[in-house]
Design a protein around this motif. Structure first.
Motif, PDB file in Angstrom:
ATOM      1  N   ALA A 195     -35.301  -1.628  16.620  1.00  0.00           N
ATOM      2  CA  ALA A 195     -34.366  -0.819  17.414  1.00  0.00           C
ATOM      3  C   ALA A 195     -34.329   0.613  16.899  1.00  0.00           C
ATOM      4  CB  ALA A 195     -32.968  -1.437  17.376  1.00  0.00           C
ATOM      5  N   MET A 196     -34.331   0.789  15.565  1.00  0.00           N
ATOM      6  CA  MET A 196     -34.350   2.130  14.998  1.00  0.00           C
ATOM      7  C   MET A 196     -35.644   2.850  15.357  1.00  0.00           C
ATOM      8  SD  MET A 196     -32.542   1.378  11.301  1.00  0.00           S
ATOM      9  CE  MET A 196     -33.305   2.759  10.527  1.00  0.00           C
ATOM     10  N   ARG A 197     -36.759   2.133  15.336  1.00  0.00           N
ATOM     11  CA  ARG A 197     -38.051   2.715  15.709  1.00  0.00           C
ATOM     12  C   ARG A 197     -38.016   3.181  17.155  1.00  0.00           C
ATOM     13  NH1 ARG A 197     -42.490   0.846  18.404  1.00  0.00           N
ATOM     14  NH2 ARG A 197     -44.462   1.824  17.856  1.00  0.00           N
ATOM     15  N   GLN A 198     -37.425   2.375  18.031  1.00  0.00           N
ATOM     16  CA  GLN A 198     -37.342   2.742  19.443  1.00  0.00           C
ATOM     17  C   GLN A 198     -36.468   3.973  19.632  1.00  0.00           C
ATOM     18  OE1 GLN A 198     -39.215   1.426  21.884  1.00  0.00           O
ATOM     19  NE2 GLN A 198     -38.418   3.089  23.120  1.00  0.00           N
ATOM     20  N   GLN A 199     -35.374   4.072  18.882  1.00  0.00           N
ATOM     21  CA  GLN A 199     -34.523   5.254  18.960  1.00  0.00           C
ATOM     22  C   GLN A 199     -35.287   6.505  18.537  1.00  0.00           C
ATOM     23  OE1 GLN A 199     -31.145   4.409  16.499  1.00  0.00           O
ATOM     24  NE2 GLN A 199     -30.039   3.358  18.134  1.00  0.00           N
ATOM     25  N   ILE A 200     -36.078   6.387  17.489  1.00  0.00           N
ATOM     26  CA  ILE A 200     -36.877   7.524  17.027  1.00  0.00           C
ATOM     27  C   ILE A 200     -37.881   7.933  18.093  1.00  0.00           C
ATOM     28  CG2 ILE A 200     -38.621   8.236  15.340  1.00  0.00           C
ATOM     29  CD1 ILE A 200     -37.082   6.493  13.292  1.00  0.00           C
ATOM     30  N   LEU A 201     -38.537   6.950  18.692  1.00  0.00           N
ATOM     31  CA  LEU A 201     -39.494   7.255  19.754  1.00  0.00           C
ATOM     32  C   LEU A 201     -38.817   7.900  20.952  1.00  0.00           C
ATOM     33  CD1 LEU A 201     -41.753   4.058  19.648  1.00  0.00           C
ATOM     34  CD2 LEU A 201     -42.323   6.357  18.858  1.00  0.00           C
ATOM     35  N   ASP A 202     -37.632   7.418  21.318  1.00  0.00           N
ATOM     36  CA  ASP A 202     -36.893   8.004  22.445  1.00  0.00           C
ATOM     37  C   ASP A 202     -36.513   9.450  22.156  1.00  0.00           C
ATOM     38  OD1 ASP A 202     -37.107   5.582  23.765  1.00  0.00           O
ATOM     39  OD2 ASP A 202     -35.052   4.949  23.296  1.00  0.00           O
ATOM     40  N   ARG A 203     -36.019   9.696  20.959  1.00  0.00           N
ATOM     41  CA  ARG A 203     -35.624  11.063  20.597  1.00  0.00           C
ATOM     42  C   ARG A 203     -36.837  11.982  20.547  1.00  0.00           C
ATOM     43  NH1 ARG A 203     -30.909  10.061  16.070  1.00  0.00           N
ATOM     44  NH2 ARG A 203     -29.467   9.072  17.505  1.00  0.00           N
ATOM     45  N   SER A 204     -37.952  11.459  20.064  1.00  0.00           N
ATOM     46  CA  SER A 204     -39.178  12.249  20.027  1.00  0.00           C
ATOM     47  C   SER A 204     -39.608  12.639  21.438  1.00  0.00           C
ATOM     48  CB  SER A 204     -40.292  11.464  19.334  1.00  0.00           C
ATOM     49  OG  SER A 204     -41.497  12.174  19.382  1.00  0.00           O
ATOM     50  N   GLN A 205     -39.501  11.707  22.369  1.00  0.00           N
ATOM     51  CA  GLN A 205     -39.871  12.000  23.759  1.00  0.00           C
ATOM     52  C   GLN A 205     -38.944  13.051  24.356  1.00  0.00           C
ATOM     53  OE1 GLN A 205     -42.602  10.961  25.369  1.00  0.00           O
ATOM     54  NE2 GLN A 205     -41.992  12.388  26.961  1.00  0.00           N
ATOM     55  N   ILE A 206     -37.662  12.968  24.047  1.00  0.00           N
ATOM     56  CA  ILE A 206     -36.709  13.964  24.549  1.00  0.00           C
ATOM     57  C   ILE A 206     -37.065  15.343  24.004  1.00  0.00           C
ATOM     58  CG2 ILE A 206     -34.298  14.726  24.410  1.00  0.00           C
ATOM     59  CD1 ILE A 206     -33.536  11.733  24.529  1.00  0.00           C
TER      60      ILE A 206
END
Length: 122
Positions: free
Chosen positions: A18-29
């Protein structure tokens, strides 16, 4: 044999994912914002929702506070015997500690920058 494993069981792995997915989402933003600024999008679309630097700082402090609250809650639940996964509790406490240290470093940098500005001659 629940909760026994090299990383503290399935809950620990799920949290890491879940933390990895949050990092990926923020990176995309961040990539989207960067592309919008390069394509000449209006500044109103690029502004953070929190109202600039002050809003971003306020949001970051709120996240640190929430992280510390979760860690305290898990610690208290462990002491009462409600949570049996010590790895989960320790991970939450470590995360809160790292978040606090990062906040402290940001404060130190801001204070140093303020002092440098105040020493400047006009």
């Amino acid at each position: 044999m629940s909760g026994v494993g090299p990383i503290g069981g399935g809950g620990g792995i799920q949290q890491i994912l879940a933390m990895r997915q949050q990092i990926l989402d923020r990176s995309q933003i961040l990539k989207d914002v960067h592309q919008a600024t390069q394509s000449g999008a209006p500044a109103a679309l690029v502004q953070p929702q929190g109202g600039g630097f002050g809003g971003a700082l306020s949001n970051a402090l709120q996240e640190v506070s929430d992280t510390q609250g979760r860690a305290e809650g898990l610690s208290a639940a462990y002491e009462r015997g409600e949570v049996t996964d010590i790895a989960k509790v320790m991970l939450a406490r470590q995360e809160a500690g790292v978040a606090f240290e990062a906040t402290l470093q940001v404060r130190n940098r801001l204070l140093s920058a303020y002092q440098d500005i105040m020493r400047m001659g006009v």
